[in-house]
Each structure stands twice: as C-alpha cells, then as structure tokens.
Design a protein around this motif. Structure first.
Motif, PDB file in Angstrom:
ATOM      1  N   LEU A 111     -40.537 -16.415  12.814  1.00 53.07           N
ATOM      2  CA  LEU A 111     -41.242 -15.254  13.368  1.00 53.07           C
ATOM      3  C   LEU A 111     -41.478 -14.267  12.228  1.00 53.07           C
ATOM      4  O   LEU A 111     -40.681 -13.363  11.980  1.00 53.07           O
ATOM      5  N   LEU A 113     -43.944 -12.000  11.638  1.00 53.19           N
ATOM      6  CA  LEU A 113     -44.435 -10.646  11.902  1.00 53.19           C
ATOM      7  C   LEU A 113     -43.515  -9.861  12.826  1.00 53.19           C
ATOM      8  O   LEU A 113     -43.186  -8.703  12.552  1.00 53.19           O
ATOM      9  N   SER A 114     -43.111 -10.490  13.900  1.00 54.25           N
ATOM     10  CA  SER A 114     -42.331  -9.770  14.907  1.00 54.25           C
ATOM     11  C   SER A 114     -40.909  -9.446  14.457  1.00 54.25           C
ATOM     12  O   SER A 114     -40.249  -8.589  15.041  1.00 54.25           O
ATOM     13  N   SER A 115     -40.436 -10.111  13.409  1.00 52.32           N
ATOM     14  CA  SER A 115     -39.088  -9.812  12.912  1.00 52.32           C
ATOM     15  C   SER A 115     -39.050  -8.492  12.146  1.00 52.32           C
ATOM     16  O   SER A 115     -37.985  -7.907  11.950  1.00 52.32           O
ATOM     17  N   LYS A 116     -40.249  -8.032  11.701  1.00 52.01           N
ATOM     18  CA  LYS A 116     -40.386  -6.754  10.980  1.00 52.01           C
ATOM     19  C   LYS A 116     -39.489  -6.688   9.740  1.00 52.01           C
ATOM     20  O   LYS A 116     -38.905  -5.656   9.424  1.00 52.01           O
ATOM     21  N   LEU A 138     -42.551  -8.941  21.583  1.00 56.30           N
ATOM     22  CA  LEU A 138     -42.999  -9.046  20.194  1.00 56.30           C
ATOM     23  C   LEU A 138     -43.306 -10.499  19.825  1.00 56.30           C
ATOM     24  O   LEU A 138     -44.244 -10.777  19.072  1.00 56.30           O
ATOM     25  N   LYS A 141     -46.627 -11.400  21.277  1.00 57.58           N
ATOM     26  CA  LYS A 141     -47.687 -10.735  20.512  1.00 57.58           C
ATOM     27  C   LYS A 141     -47.984 -11.499  19.227  1.00 57.58           C
ATOM     28  O   LYS A 141     -49.151 -11.685  18.855  1.00 57.58           O
ATOM     29  N   GLU A 142     -46.925 -11.950  18.550  1.00 58.08           N
ATOM     30  CA  GLU A 142     -47.137 -12.695  17.304  1.00 58.08           C
ATOM     31  C   GLU A 142     -47.805 -14.037  17.568  1.00 58.08           C
ATOM     32  O   GLU A 142     -48.756 -14.416  16.875  1.00 58.08           O
ATOM     33  N   ASN A 145     -51.515 -13.650  18.366  1.00 53.56           N
ATOM     34  CA  ASN A 145     -52.355 -12.958  17.384  1.00 53.56           C
ATOM     35  C   ASN A 145     -52.308 -13.581  15.988  1.00 53.56           C
ATOM     36  O   ASN A 145     -53.264 -13.454  15.224  1.00 53.56           O
ATOM     37  N   SER A 146     -51.218 -14.234  15.672  1.00 50.12           N
ATOM     38  CA  SER A 146     -51.082 -14.822  14.342  1.00 50.12           C
ATOM     39  C   SER A 146     -52.053 -15.995  14.164  1.00 50.12           C
ATOM     40  O   SER A 146     -52.117 -16.888  15.015  1.00 50.12           O
ATOM     41  N   TYR A 149     -50.354 -19.421  14.485  1.00 50.98           N
ATOM     42  CA  TYR A 149     -49.854 -19.930  15.764  1.00 50.98           C
ATOM     43  C   TYR A 149     -50.890 -19.921  16.887  1.00 50.98           C
ATOM     44  O   TYR A 149     -50.862 -20.791  17.759  1.00 50.98           O
TER      45      TYR A 149
END
Length: 264
Positions: A111, A113-116, A138, A141-142, A145-146, A149
């Motif tokens: 993950l 993006l969602s891991s920030k 989250l 969302k990733e 949008n990614s 994926y």
C-alpha cells in the motif's frame, strides 16, 4: 469412366478392396493415437520470425513468468473479513500446488499511497492489508485510484479483484530454447556442419519432449486450480484465465473434435 472403374475394379475385387480399406483404416487409427497437438509459441510462430526474436530478447532481459489469473467477485464487500478470509484461504490452497511459485492478491500487495510513508520509511518496508495498519477507506481509495491497481488488481467499481498465480519457470526448457536459438543464429550465417546438425536435431527433439512434460504438468495444474475454486463458489463468482489455460483448453477442444469427427 467412373462406372467402368467401379465395375472392373471395385466390384470385381470387392473383397480385396474391403481388406485394403480395413488395413488403411487400422493404420491411420494407430497413427492418430500418436498425434500430438501443441499450442505453444514454438509451434504457432515461424522460427525466423523477427517479432518472436524480439519477444525472446525482451523476455530474457525482463523476465515475466507464466501465470494464471482468477477473477473473484465476492458476495460480501471486498474488504470485509469474510472476503479477506476467502482470498486468504484460496491463496493458501493454491500455494500448495507444486507448479505454483507464489500468489499475488489484494492482501499482499504494498500500500504505497495509503500508508502515508516517506521515501525513507518505504525503503524499510511497506504495509499491506494483512498488516492491519491502514484503514479500509484509505485502502479502497488507493486501489480505485492508483494506476498500478485500478482495473488491474481491482475493478473500477471495487466489486471484483484479481488473484495472480505465478508459475515456476521451466529452466530446462528455457536453456533448450537458448541452445536452439544459438544454432538458429549459426544457420542464418552458414550451413551446419555434420556435428552441428546432429546437435541441432537433438535439441529440437529435447524441446518437444520437454514441452510435452510441461503440457502434462499444466493440464494437471489447471484441473487442480479449478477444483480448488469449486470449493469457494458459494462465496462469490470465480473465473479462471491466463495463456496456459487458454492453450490447454484449445488443445482439449481440438482433441475432442478429432475424436468425435474421427468416429463419425
């Protein structure tokens, strides 16, 4: 002319003609048993095909193992505990199959993006769904949008996910193909010597035998994968795909047609 042929030969020597027909039928029947149908790239594409050479070069540089792919549309929400358990159980069952190298699903992909996480933290490790450290909101969302994926691992509506079954490489077949290509390169420049011709024919024979072994293994694998999926159909829709499966099914269909029309 035709009437004369039938009257003087077919009807006059009918017993001999029938015996000859029976012998020919028996001969072709016995030879048909040895018929081998191959749907691999080695047989479907010309040996000197430029695109094939380019593909083999790219495949050598950027190895991409053969794979089967499962589309799973669970009845429950994709990130629900039941759906995750089903994906986890399917993965575990598939990994028990000998030709399988590993299985990729939404549960074990990073993950990013969602891991920030910062770039420095990412180098230390990226969480996945199985780590239970990222909120479902989250994660969804990733995945939707990614570019990595979206429409690859999950559908746009987030109702269907892919489960990728990576297969073990057949190193023996790869080495044989490399040997064959070396001989093919020699042949492009000059004729073979006697020893080279013998070696080249031996390599081609070995490739045929190795491909046959691989077909048997993949046929058994596909049957086992389908049997595994049958255990989970009550939890959602499951579909199997992938080039090995398509090639295997095409060969099976052709064999069945040959049997039907052969008997007819």
């Amino acid at each position: 002319m035709i009437d004369l042929f039938y009257n003087k030969i077919i009807f006059k020597y009918s017993k001999i003609v029938i015996c000859l027909m029976l012998l020919l039928t028996t001969f072709f029947f016995l030879e048909a048993i040895n018929l081998k149908i191959d749907a691999s790239s080695d047989t479907l594409i010309l040996e000197k095909d430029k695109d094939l050479k380019y593909f083999q070069l790219l495949n050598k540089r950027y190895k991409s193992p053969e794979f089967l792919i499962i589309a799973f549309k669970p009845k429950q929400f994709l990130l629900s505990e039941e759906s995750k358990k089903n994906i986890r159980d399917i993965t575990t069952d598939l990994e028990q199959l000998k030709p399988v190298s590993n299985v990729t699903s939404i549960l074990n992909v990073p993950l990013l993006l969602s891991s920030k996480k910062s770039l420095a933290d990412i180098l230390e490790g990226v969480p996945s769904i199985e780590d239970n450290v990222v909120e479902n909101k989250l994660i969804m969302k990733e995945f939707t949008n990614s570019p990595l994926y979206k429409n690859n691992l999950v559908s746009e509506d987030f109702k269907t996910t892919a489960i990728l079954i990576n297969l073990k490489e057949n190193n023996t077949l790869l080495k044989l193909r490399e040997k064959k290509q070396k001989y093919q390169n020699i042949l492009d420049e000059r004729n073979f010597t006697d020893s080279e011709l013998i070696s080249f024919n031996t390599v081609k024979k070995d490739i045929i035998e190795e491909r046959h072994k691989l077909r048997v293994i993949q046929n058994e694998l596909i049957l086992n994968v389908r049997n595994t999926l049958n255990n989970y159909r009550e939890f959602g829709e499951l579909y199997l795909g992938g080039i090995p499966m398509i090639a295997n099914d095409v060969v099976s269909f052709v064999k069945k047609d040959l049997k039907v029309f052969g008997i007819a």
